[in-house]
Every structure is written in C-alpha cells, then in structure tokens.
Design a protein around this motif. Sequence first.
Motif, mmCIF file in Angstrom:
data_model
loop_
_atom_site.group_PDB
_atom_site.id
_atom_site.type_symbol
_atom_site.label_atom_id
_atom_site.label_comp_id
_atom_site.label_asym_id
_atom_site.label_seq_id
_atom_site.Cartn_x
_atom_site.Cartn_y
_atom_site.Cartn_z
ATOM 1 N N ARG A 13 0.824 -1.205 0.000
ATOM 2 C CA ARG A 13 0.000 0.000 0.000
ATOM 3 C C ARG A 13 0.860 1.257 0.000
ATOM 4 O O ARG A 13 0.563 2.222 -0.702
ATOM 5 C CB ARG A 13 -0.909 0.031 1.232
ATOM 6 C CG ARG A 13 -1.986 -1.017 1.231
ATOM 7 C CD ARG A 13 -2.920 -0.829 2.419
ATOM 8 N NE ARG A 13 -3.976 -1.808 2.403
ATOM 9 C CZ ARG A 13 -5.102 -1.710 1.689
ATOM 10 N NH1 ARG A 13 -5.275 -0.645 0.919
ATOM 11 N NH2 ARG A 13 -6.019 -2.648 1.738
ATOM 12 N N ARG A 14 1.940 1.210 0.801
ATOM 13 C CA ARG A 14 2.744 2.410 1.006
ATOM 14 C C ARG A 14 4.113 2.298 0.330
ATOM 15 O O ARG A 14 4.523 1.213 -0.078
ATOM 16 C CB ARG A 14 2.925 2.663 2.511
ATOM 17 C CG ARG A 14 1.629 2.995 3.222
ATOM 18 C CD ARG A 14 1.849 3.196 4.705
ATOM 19 N NE ARG A 14 2.095 1.926 5.385
ATOM 20 C CZ ARG A 14 1.139 1.121 5.822
ATOM 21 N NH1 ARG A 14 -0.123 1.427 5.630
ATOM 22 N NH2 ARG A 14 1.435 -0.006 6.432
ATOM 23 N N GLY A 15 4.799 3.430 0.255
ATOM 24 C CA GLY A 15 6.130 3.433 -0.319
ATOM 25 C C GLY A 15 6.119 3.825 -1.792
ATOM 26 O O GLY A 15 5.063 3.952 -2.420
ATOM 27 N N PRO A 16 7.310 4.022 -2.382
ATOM 28 C CA PRO A 16 7.405 4.461 -3.781
ATOM 29 C C PRO A 16 6.829 3.466 -4.779
ATOM 30 O O PRO A 16 6.487 3.834 -5.891
ATOM 31 C CB PRO A 16 8.920 4.638 -3.981
ATOM 32 C CG PRO A 16 9.560 3.794 -2.915
ATOM 33 C CD PRO A 16 8.633 3.866 -1.749
ATOM 34 N N ALA A 17 6.734 2.200 -4.402
ATOM 35 C CA ALA A 17 6.159 1.192 -5.289
ATOM 36 C C ALA A 17 4.795 0.746 -4.787
ATOM 37 O O ALA A 17 4.318 -0.329 -5.139
ATOM 38 C CB ALA A 17 7.099 -0.012 -5.396
ATOM 39 N N GLY A 18 4.153 1.598 -3.996
ATOM 40 C CA GLY A 18 2.890 1.229 -3.374
ATOM 41 C C GLY A 18 1.677 1.796 -4.071
ATOM 42 O O GLY A 18 1.773 2.626 -4.989
ATOM 43 N N VAL A 19 0.506 1.368 -3.618
ATOM 44 C CA VAL A 19 -0.762 1.796 -4.193
ATOM 45 C C VAL A 19 -0.927 3.308 -4.132
ATOM 46 O O VAL A 19 -1.333 3.947 -5.109
ATOM 47 C CB VAL A 19 -1.926 1.106 -3.441
ATOM 48 C CG1 VAL A 19 -3.262 1.740 -3.814
ATOM 49 C CG2 VAL A 19 -1.942 -0.376 -3.735
ATOM 50 N N GLY A 20 -0.609 3.881 -2.970
ATOM 51 C CA GLY A 20 -0.797 5.315 -2.801
ATOM 52 C C GLY A 20 0.008 6.137 -3.787
ATOM 53 O O GLY A 20 -0.514 7.067 -4.415
ATOM 54 N N GLN A 21 1.292 5.806 -3.958
ATOM 55 C CA GLN A 21 2.149 6.577 -4.850
ATOM 56 C C GLN A 21 1.710 6.443 -6.307
ATOM 57 O O GLN A 21 1.642 7.433 -7.048
ATOM 58 C CB GLN A 21 3.605 6.127 -4.705
ATOM 59 C CG GLN A 21 4.597 6.979 -5.498
ATOM 60 C CD GLN A 21 4.580 8.428 -5.068
ATOM 61 O OE1 GLN A 21 4.800 8.738 -3.890
ATOM 62 N NE2 GLN A 21 4.273 9.324 -5.987
ATOM 63 N N TRP A 22 1.406 5.228 -6.738
ATOM 64 C CA TRP A 22 0.954 5.038 -8.113
ATOM 65 C C TRP A 22 -0.358 5.763 -8.372
ATOM 66 O O TRP A 22 -0.563 6.359 -9.431
ATOM 67 C CB TRP A 22 0.826 3.549 -8.434
ATOM 68 C CG TRP A 22 2.122 2.970 -8.929
ATOM 69 C CD1 TRP A 22 3.190 2.608 -8.169
ATOM 70 C CD2 TRP A 22 2.493 2.704 -10.283
ATOM 71 N NE1 TRP A 22 4.212 2.127 -8.962
ATOM 72 C CE2 TRP A 22 3.810 2.168 -10.269
ATOM 73 C CE3 TRP A 22 1.856 2.846 -11.500
ATOM 74 C CZ2 TRP A 22 4.481 1.801 -11.430
ATOM 75 C CZ3 TRP A 22 2.512 2.475 -12.669
ATOM 76 C CH2 TRP A 22 3.814 1.960 -12.623
ATOM 77 N N GLY A 23 -1.250 5.746 -7.409
ATOM 78 C CA GLY A 23 -2.513 6.461 -7.571
ATOM 79 C C GLY A 23 -2.298 7.955 -7.706
ATOM 80 O O GLY A 23 -2.913 8.617 -8.560
ATOM 81 N N ARG A 24 -1.409 8.513 -6.874
ATOM 82 C CA ARG A 24 -1.119 9.952 -6.970
ATOM 83 C C ARG A 24 -0.465 10.298 -8.299
ATOM 84 O O ARG A 24 -0.749 11.347 -8.903
ATOM 85 C CB ARG A 24 -0.221 10.374 -5.797
ATOM 86 C CG ARG A 24 -0.936 10.387 -4.447
ATOM 87 C CD ARG A 24 -0.072 10.999 -3.356
ATOM 88 N NE ARG A 24 1.081 10.163 -3.037
ATOM 89 C CZ ARG A 24 1.068 9.196 -2.131
ATOM 90 N NH1 ARG A 24 -0.048 8.916 -1.481
ATOM 91 N NH2 ARG A 24 2.160 8.503 -1.868
ATOM 92 N N ASP A 25 0.423 9.433 -8.769
ATOM 93 C CA ASP A 25 1.095 9.687 -10.044
ATOM 94 C C ASP A 25 0.094 9.703 -11.202
ATOM 95 O O ASP A 25 0.176 10.546 -12.104
ATOM 96 C CB ASP A 25 2.170 8.630 -10.296
ATOM 97 C CG ASP A 25 3.371 8.778 -9.376
ATOM 98 O OD1 ASP A 25 3.487 9.826 -8.718
ATOM 99 O OD2 ASP A 25 4.185 7.832 -9.300
ATOM 100 N N VAL A 26 -0.847 8.757 -11.195
ATOM 101 C CA VAL A 26 -1.848 8.708 -12.264
ATOM 102 C C VAL A 26 -2.734 9.943 -12.220
ATOM 103 O O VAL A 26 -3.014 10.576 -13.252
ATOM 104 C CB VAL A 26 -2.698 7.427 -12.168
ATOM 105 C CG1 VAL A 26 -3.881 7.489 -13.127
ATOM 106 C CG2 VAL A 26 -1.852 6.203 -12.466
ATOM 107 N N GLU A 27 -3.172 10.345 -11.037
ATOM 108 C CA GLU A 27 -4.022 11.525 -10.940
ATOM 109 C C GLU A 27 -3.257 12.785 -11.325
ATOM 110 O O GLU A 27 -3.817 13.711 -11.920
ATOM 111 C CB GLU A 27 -4.601 11.642 -9.536
ATOM 112 C CG GLU A 27 -5.662 10.572 -9.247
ATOM 113 C CD GLU A 27 -6.467 10.847 -8.006
ATOM 114 O OE1 GLU A 27 -5.891 11.410 -7.043
ATOM 115 O OE2 GLU A 27 -7.656 10.485 -7.980
#
Length: 602
Positions: free
Chosen positions: A442-456
């Motif tokens: 979920r967390r970290g540079p390879a986590g769900v949160g970071q990928w979601g922020r990058d896409v948005e």
Amino acid sequence: MTERTVLAAFSPTTVIDATGLLAVFNDAGVLAPLDVASAQTVARLRGETDEEVVLAAALAVRGTRFGHVCVRLATLREAVAVDGQDPSEVDTLPWPDPVEWETAVAASPLVGDGSGDEPLVLVDGRLYLERYFRYEQQVAGLISERLAAPPTEPNPATREMIDRLLTRDGEPTRQHDAAMAVLGGGVTVIAGGPGTGKTHTIGTLLVALAAGGDGSFPLVSLCAPTGKAAARLGEALTERAEASGDPGIVETLARVDPSTIHRLLGWSWGRGRFARNESNRLPHDLVIVDEMSMVSLPLASRLLAAVRDDATVVLVGDPFQLESIEAGTVLADIVGEPGAGSESPMAEGVVVLDRMYRFAEDDAIGEFADAVRQGDTDTAVGLLAGGGDRLSWVTDRTDPRFDELWSTVVSQRSRLVELARDGSAAEALEALGEVAVLCARRRGPAGVGQWGRDVEGALDERFPGLRWGEEWYPGQPVMITRNDYNLDLYNGDIGVVVSTPEGMRAVFERGEVRTFPLSHLTEHATVHAMTIHKSQGSQFDQVVVVLPEGESRLLTRELLYTAVTRARERVWVVGGEDVVRQAIDRSVQRASGLGRLLWGSE
C-alpha cells in the motif's frame, strides 16, 4: 509526562501504558494497539505477569490479523514481517528462547489444551486464540463427517449427459472426474489454476442435472465470498445454459440465484450474526462455493455448519493463489500438498484440474505463471528476460520500457475520463477492465498510494481542472471496501464515476449497468492502483504488477502468481531481478493445523 506519552503524541500506534517486551515490540511496529490491549486484558484477568507469556498472547492476536490461525513459537521470529521495514530490524528484537518460551507458555494460566475455557490453546507447538482453535476443529470435523457419508448413485440421464459433455477423444477428462465426484454426494473439492475449467465443470454439471429428465432438479445455492465473484459465476452459468440450446434448461437454471456467502447465510449488521446456522440450516440440496481460496476459517466454519447433513457441498478454487485476507488457509489445507497421504479419506474428495485452457501451451503468461507456482526461479526469470508482446519486464522507472508502460496506463485512464465525461456508462465500465495496476504494498514508492497519486497527477496535466480539489470527478474508478446489502454492492466491487443529466453518478456492472447517487455509496476508495489482494476474483486485459524495492517478507510466489493470473492478454512486471527471485523463492507460510487434521501429516 512520561516518555511514552510523548511518543504517543507523535505516533497513534504507540500504546502509552505498554511496558517491557510489549513496549519494545510495539515501538518496533510489530504489535499494534489492539494486540497489546488484548494481551494486557487477558493477562490481568488471569493473573499472568510473565512478560514473555504476555508477549506470546499479543503475537497470537497479531497473527490472526495477518491471516494466521495460530502462531508457531519455534519459528515465529523468522515468520514476522513488518511492511516497509528491513527484516533485520525484526530479527534484532529481544525474542525469547523458543524452547524456554514454549515451556513458560504451556505452564501459564492463560493457556490450555482446548478442553477448558482458557483464552489460549497450545497444541503441538501451535498457539491459538481459543475461538480459532474451535473453528479449526469444527471445519475438520464437518468435512470428515461428510467424507464418511455413503456415496449416492446419480440419475442415469444425468450421468449420460456428463459422459457426453466432459470427455475428450472418448476418454473422461479431469473435469468429468470432478463432476462425477460431486454426483456421489458428500463433499468434493474442485481445485485448479485459472483457465483449467473449474467454472465450465460446474456449469456443465448443472446443465446435466437440469436435463436429468425426471424433473427432480435439486435446490442449488451458488455462492462466493464477494459480490463480484458471485456475479461472474452467475454470468458463466447463464452462458452455459444458453449454449445448451434447450429452453427448459435455460428456464431451470435461471432460478439459481448466485449470492455472496454472507447473503446466503443471512448476515445482519444490526444483530451482528447470521440467521442460518447449525440450528437453522440452509434448505439447499447442493451448495457450491466458488473462489474458496478467499474464504476465511471463521466463515468456512459457519457455512459448513449451516449446510444440511444430507446436502452435497462443492468447494471450488485455486489453492495456489493468495488466501483470504482474514485468518486461514482453508482451501490449501483441504487440498493438501502434492503427494500428500493417499490413505487419508480427504484424497477421495479432492479433484485437481491441471490442464490450462485459457492460455496456449507455449504462451508466455501461462508458462511464467506455472514457473512461479512451482518455485522455478530460473525458468521464470528466463521467460521475463525473453520479452515479447504478452510478458514484459520493466526493472525500474529508469528502464526505457517504463515509458511504454506509463503511456499505456495513462492513455487508458484518459480514455476512461473521456467516456465518463460523455456519459458513456457501459463503455466506461468496459474500459475499467482494460488495464489494472496491482501493487504488493500500500505504502512506499512502489505502493498503491504513490501510483494512484502519479496517475491523478498525469490526468491533471491532460485535463486541467478535472478534479479541482473535489472528491469526485468523471472517470474516477471506485472500489467498494465494505459490503452494502441494501445497495447490493460488495467489498471489491469496482465502478466508475460518470456524468449524467442528473449530475455525476457512480455506475457498476451487475449483468446490467446500475447507477447510484454518489451520496449513497458507503465505504469506498479510488483505485487507479490496488493491492494484489484486492484484485482476487477479477480479470483484466493488461496487468501491471508492481513489486516493492528491496527485501520484503510480504513478497511471495503466491502473491506474484495471483497478480500474473489476473491478466488475459498482457503482463508487465515492474521490479529488479533480485526482487523477482526473492518473490518466487519465498512461499506463504501461514500457521494452521487444519491440513494436519485432515491429512494426518504436517
């Protein structure tokens, strides 16, 4: 003000009144406040002051949060993992000596052998919370009783239909064996990977029963742990019925209503219990449970207890993929290890489908998934390195191939926004299944949160003002995170926000497009990326599998296998070779005693 009070002001996970080993393991992130508080409570009630025993109690509580039915004191140090933390930090904690620890735990007033009312049970080095010990004993007992029931003889017309539909070149297939095992009554497990024909077997079995000729089609329950899986099972059954070309079969099978297990058992949030139980049994003659790997031990216990003694139970699933997020490895324990004791009655109840029909025999995705499942690291890495249009390897974000991957993800999400802005609900829902980003963490540079922020962030650049700081926007993919029986939306269901003449609405696929006001949605999350666990039961055209950077005990071959087998057309694996090898070399080691009870061995 104490030091721990100061720590608690900056960390919500710090327990102020924790002392000794509880405080040390709490500060290290191993024990959560729930673990500490539970152990402190039972220790106080039973008069236990040995901090090593209290630590064991807290770790037993922790274990159930991470899917373990029990904990093995002898190997607990090597089994504990903390997301985002180097394993060496856990190894250096002041773990008690395993032999002395087990001796102290066995002598504690907190611990019994299961015959009394002690809150913990210690059996063969396994430490259980008492209720999980009861669940395990009940599931083993209920399955064993069904295995011992005398077999039934199938209707000749039904058998003839099975023989005709599930043979190849005149020879019975494993699917035929599975269907015939079900017709024998009792309990049958149909196990196999994706594309091996599990759903096809179930559909054909029901078609044969509907065509039996004597009008005695049984009362059938088709159920699954999630609404998404139940809906997909219903769609597959409808397709199989229509393929028969017999209006009578179509009409008969239309009366079979797939549901979630919770709805089948009559779960009531207000009362906090199920209406169906051992005192109020289900009326069904045949209960078929799909995606059994996702069913936890407590839920399996309640379901099996609610089925009539003379009914037939069929458990269907892939024992190689991730197990339930909750405690238990029920399906894997029931199926057992390859080559497990054939003298066990359980051997007669398990049929493993091992031929994969979804992928061609020389297909890169199928070969890679098989290599991962078998722990064949060199073959899997070789397949990744070979490249191709269906299996792509991106070592990290500096890899030149990352640009193509990123363009694929952003282009698909941009098209989703455009369709949603135009109010094209059905097309937007279809587009949701094109690409999925699945992360191990979920967390970290390879986590769900970071990928979601990058896409948005990428969408903000392409569509200035799209979000404007609002909670909702067209093209926003939404996942339900808690069952809502009033709306018929379930944990894991994925929809999309679209513009309509009435304003923005959330739409979900339920055999047809269903539209909901946004204010009606209960607990939910935006899912430009999701955890691999949450992807279970879903299929996508392309899957991006994002592995963590560095060492992680959470990374296993089951996790990677589950992610890869979500794809229909293409898999992107994002991670370095050392991380890929680490994943394939490590298997999930959930602590459970169910397999020993059913198979008579570890």
